[in-house]
Enzyme design. Structure first.
Site, mmCIF file in Angstrom:
data_model
loop_
_atom_site.group_PDB
_atom_site.id
_atom_site.type_symbol
_atom_site.label_atom_id
_atom_site.label_comp_id
_atom_site.label_asym_id
_atom_site.label_seq_id
_atom_site.Cartn_x
_atom_site.Cartn_y
_atom_site.Cartn_z
ATOM 1 N N ASP A 188 -16.164 -5.889 -34.910
ATOM 2 C CA ASP A 188 -16.515 -4.794 -33.993
ATOM 3 C C ASP A 188 -16.856 -3.575 -34.848
ATOM 4 O OD1 ASP A 188 -16.602 -2.738 -32.114
ATOM 5 O OD2 ASP A 188 -14.813 -3.403 -31.029
ATOM 6 N N ASP A 193 -21.968 1.056 -30.770
ATOM 7 C CA ASP A 193 -20.735 0.268 -30.791
ATOM 8 C C ASP A 193 -21.110 -1.151 -30.372
ATOM 9 O OD1 ASP A 193 -18.148 -0.651 -30.593
ATOM 10 O OD2 ASP A 193 -17.475 0.835 -29.137
ATOM 11 N N HIS A 233 -16.651 1.515 -22.360
ATOM 12 C CA HIS A 233 -16.524 2.974 -22.285
ATOM 13 C C HIS A 233 -17.870 3.655 -22.359
ATOM 14 C CE1 HIS A 233 -17.022 2.733 -26.717
ATOM 15 N NE2 HIS A 233 -16.373 1.597 -26.556
ATOM 16 N N HIS A 287 -15.370 7.481 -27.075
ATOM 17 C CA HIS A 287 -14.845 7.094 -25.771
ATOM 18 C C HIS A 287 -14.977 8.248 -24.791
ATOM 19 C CE1 HIS A 287 -12.830 3.147 -26.788
ATOM 20 N NE2 HIS A 287 -13.332 3.566 -27.925
ATOM 21 N N GLU A 338 -17.840 -4.251 -23.045
ATOM 22 C CA GLU A 338 -17.176 -5.164 -23.966
ATOM 23 C C GLU A 338 -16.158 -6.076 -23.296
ATOM 24 O OE1 GLU A 338 -14.856 -3.156 -27.051
ATOM 25 O OE2 GLU A 338 -15.249 -1.248 -26.110
ATOM 26 N N GLU A 382 -19.753 -7.326 -27.419
ATOM 27 C CA GLU A 382 -20.032 -5.951 -26.997
ATOM 28 C C GLU A 382 -21.446 -5.495 -27.350
ATOM 29 O OE1 GLU A 382 -17.540 -3.036 -28.939
ATOM 30 O OE2 GLU A 382 -18.062 -1.484 -27.483
HETATM 31 CO CO CO Z 1 -16.372 -0.203 -27.886
#
Ligand code: CO
Length: 298
Positions: free
Chosen positions: A82, A93, A155, A163, A188, A281
């Site tokens: 990640d 992300d 998020h 976030h 995710e 994700e």
């Molecule tokens: Co994330």
């Protein structure tokens, strides 16, 4: 409204680079490879700063495992990679899961989180309710015979904010909030053989600054905090990065800042029944009629 052209360019660039790094990591990772070696190779390839320390969580650790400076663990089992890139506060992300077992026993669990993400992306558009996204993710994962992790979410991402206030649920949580054009969100799904809940475990090597402009008497701690503030600007960072810059004596003022609650140290998040967890994700931009995946190589 979509972000202005200049900003959109940076969101896209951050997404592209994260995607490129993720596929590089996927290509070079092998069972038994030290996680420290893997993360150093990923970091070497990056043209920009990371938005947070790359997470390399194995099996029942769902998130927040990032190798520390003297890490001795190796890649094995079900590995989640990640990572995210930060270009001038424009953040991406993205994550994937790799099955490193000889018998490939986690393939279905990985497929479940991949398909859940795919199905979610299909329905994302302005006006869609968050609970509908959550329901799609849950239904897809359940169709494989597994459960989503309910207390882990996607998020919203805003500039300098990994976030944002919005959480993207991985089950039907009843949220009637509707997505709007121009929002950037990380979706995710996490899938597990277990109960579908994570609990806090031991402390990780990932930290984040909580308070700013805080007077500190200890000189070393003050200097360190200045460095952290200037370089990470409230985004998560690794104690390993600090050790690489200043040597391991930096861990003393670091723990002082943690004890004073100026820094938050993330705990490892582990599945409650110690069952393996998969994760997939993408960061997406909500557009007029749907969404575009920003964390795509091309
Ligand atoms: Co994330």
């Amino acid at each position: 409204m979509l972000p202005p052209k200049e900003e959109l360019k940076k969101w896209k660039e951050a997404g592209k680079e994260a995607a490129r790094l993720l596929s590089y990591a996927r290509k070079i990772v092998k069972s038994g490879m030290p996680l420290l070696e893997l993360i150093e190779k990923i970091e070497e390839k990056a043209k920009h700063r990371f938005a947070f320390p790359t997470n390399l969580s194995v099996d029942s650790i769902a998130a927040h495992y990032s190798p520390c400076y003297k890490d001795r663990n190796v890649a094995k089992g079900l590995l989640k990679i990640d990572l995210g890139i930060n270009i001038d506060g424009f953040i991406s992300d993205t994550a994937c899961s790799v099955d490193l077992t000889e018998e490939k026993k986690h393939e279905e669990l990985i497929k479940a989180s991949e398909k859940a993400l795919k199905e979610a992306i299909k329905i994302i558009k302005p006006g869609i309710k968050l609970c509908e996204i959550g329901k799609t993710i849950e239904d897809t994962i359940r169709s494989f015979g597994f459960l989503p992790i309910k207390n882990l979410t996607g998020h919203e991402i805003r500039r300098w904010k990994l976030h944002g206030s919005l959480k993207i649920p991985n089950y039907d949580d009843g949220s009637n909030f509707k997505l709007e054009e121009g929002m950037i969100i990380a979706v995710e799904p996490f899938a597990t053989y277990g109960e579908g809940l994570v609990v806090n475990d031991e402390p990780s090597c990932i930290y984040r600054q909580l308070t700013f402009n805080y007077p500190i008497r200890d000189k070393k701690a003050r200097k360190l905090l200045e460095f952290i503030e200037k370089n990470y600007k409230g985004l998560p960072f690794s104690s390993r990065w600090l050790v690489n810059c200043f040597g391991n004596s930096i861990l003393v003022p670091l723990s002082l800042l943690e004890k004073s609650q100026i820094l938050y140290r993330y705990p490892l998040l582990v599945e409650k029944t110690k069952a393996a967890v998969s994760q997939t994700e993408h960061t997406v931009l909500v557009t007029k009629n749907g969404c575009v995946i920003l964390t795509k190589e091309s």
